[in-house]
Design an enzyme around this catalytic site. Structure first.
Site: not given
Ligand code: SAH
Length: 412
Positions: A237, A258-259, A290, A355
């Site tokens: 993520f 990330d997705s 993920a 979060c």
């Molecule tokens: N770690 C990042 C913030 C993550 S926010 C930082 O510090 O900047 C959450 C992220 O999860 C988003 O970018 C979103 O696109 C991604 N996301 C949501 N569901 C997902 C999934 N099933 N698989 C992969 N990524 C995902």
């Protein structure tokens, strides 16, 4: 005749004994169901708040439509200074919020300048990205023209931004029965800039369609994670690379997952900005779900897909949007953490975040303990962390505390 105080002309909202008890406990919200009377109070008004018998409890901002009907702005009773001039009070609070951060926020030109209730400015969020301010207005009271103008004037006078952009959440405006508005520039012409946190550079672009920003609440956790990071690292993520870019200087290899393709494109641009820091190290960005990816990677060591890492970061989006989602959210967190734990080499580092406000720190630690048992790994806690100090936590307002970030090491 004694002169009547100006606050006497303010409309009055009476709250039920339960609402009054909540305020006495130090909270700042009263729900609509605890309002006894709010006769002819206009949306977004500054109001006097009393208990059901008329005893003064302070001053608040009123919303005619939100479930949170009043948000206290001052507990001053008539024995103290009454609130009469809202713009003047807001200007004073903005100056206080800026002064509060001066000694606490270091090594960054991107941070949250104002965090709503936690800065006694309910309904106002202001983030600074170098010379651009990004503001969110979340309530009827903060949306009033004269209130907006004094907020912008004070921010401009104190921070001298090149521009101010507004980020609009249409759902919030709908809930507050405010007319629709587009996100965009409120002041100045500049919509893109580069900001630096912990010596790592990032792009910020507020232009429609490619809005970027950062998870500023993780700033101190990025630095903490970097202190332990080593070997081969996986940032799950990863969004625009917040953790991955901080880990890279300390690791042999970093992969971000990330997705969202647009997020990964910005992540790649961010990596390019940090060439000197990364010393030509390439970060690999993988667009994937993920859950699927971790399932493949964590499978038994004999299969082709199985991968092992020395550092894994998990920073998923909020799984529990309401209390009702708690069990499902904990199952989601457990699955991710269990898989990550299986993939860590001995002495590996897990940085795991949540979060979701509805998942408490103890819920989260219990989930992690249970994942460790199921994964047959022994975990030692290195740090139990929260949100960066520019996102203050008001001790009596639990809703202001939401981020958990646990750093642990696998002993075997
Ligand atoms: N770690 C990042 C913030 C993550 S926010 C930082 O510090 O900047 C959450 C992220 O999860 C988003 O970018 C979103 O696109 C991604 N996301 C949501 N569901 C997902 C999934 N099933 N698989 C992969 N990524 C995902």
């Amino acid at each position: 005749m004694p002169k009547e105080p100006a606050s006497a002309s303010l409309p009055t909202v009476k709250v039920s004994p339960r609402g009054a008890a909540r305020l006495k406990d130090g909270h700042v919200w009263v729900y609509r169901s605890d309002i006894v009377t709010a006769d002819s109070v206009l949306p977004g008004s500054l109001v006097r708040v009393t208990d059901h018998r008329g005893k003064p409890l302070g001053f608040a901002l009123y919303s005619s439509s939100s479930q949170i009907a009043i948000r206290m702005i001052s507990r001053d009773t008539p024995s103290h200074e009454p609130v009469t001039d809202l713009p003047a009070l807001l200007r004073h609070r903005i100056a206080e919020a800026i002064a509060y951060r001066a000694p606490l926020v270091i090594d960054t030109d991107a941070y949250r300048v104002i965090f709503s209730e936690a800065d006694f400015l309910p309904g106002l969020i202001v983030d600074r990205y170098a010379d651009i301010l990004s503001i969110q207005i979340l309530t009827q009271a903060m949306d009033a023209d004269h209130v907006r103008q004094s907020i912008l004037a004070e921010l401009t006078a104190l921070l001298h931004p090149a521009s101010i952009v507004e980020r609009v959440d249409p759902r919030v405006r709908e809930l507050e029965t405010l007319p629709p508005r587009a996100s965009g520039l409120l002041q100045g012409q500049k919509f893109a800039t580069t900001f630096t946190m912990n010596s790592v550079q990032f792009r910020f672009d507020a232009l429609e369609g490619q809005k970027t920003g950062a998870f500023l609440d993780q700033r101190e956790n990025y630095a903490a994670a970097a202190r332990y990071a080593k070997g081969e690292a996986l940032d799950v993520f990863c969004y625009q690379g917040g953790f991955a870019l901080h880990l890279a200087p300390h690791c042999a290899q970093v992969t971000g997952v990330d997705s969202s393709r647009p997020a990964l494109e910005v992540a790649d641009q961010n990596a390019a900005l940090n060439d000197a820091l990364l010393k030509a190290k390439e970060i690999e960005w993988i667009e994937a779900n993920a859950f699927d990816l971790l399932k493949d990677y964590s499978s038994s060591a004999h299969t082709y897909e199985a991968r092992r890492y020395d550092t894994i970061v998990l920073d998923p989006p909020a799984f529990a949007k309401s209390k009702r989602d708690l069990d499902a959210a904990l199952r989601g967190y457990k699955e991710l953490n269990l898989r990550a734990l299986k993939m860590l080499r001995p002495a590996g580092i897990l940085v795991t975040c949540s979060c979701s406000y509805h998942v408490s720190q103890s819920n989260f630690l219990e989930m992690l303990a249970s994942a460790a048992l199921d994964a047959h790994r022994t975990l030692r806690l290195l740090e139990v962390r929260g949100q960066a100090k520019d996102h203050p936590i008001l001790l009596n307002v639990p809703e202001t505390s939401y981020l958990k970030c646990v750093i642990a090491t696998v002993s075997h």
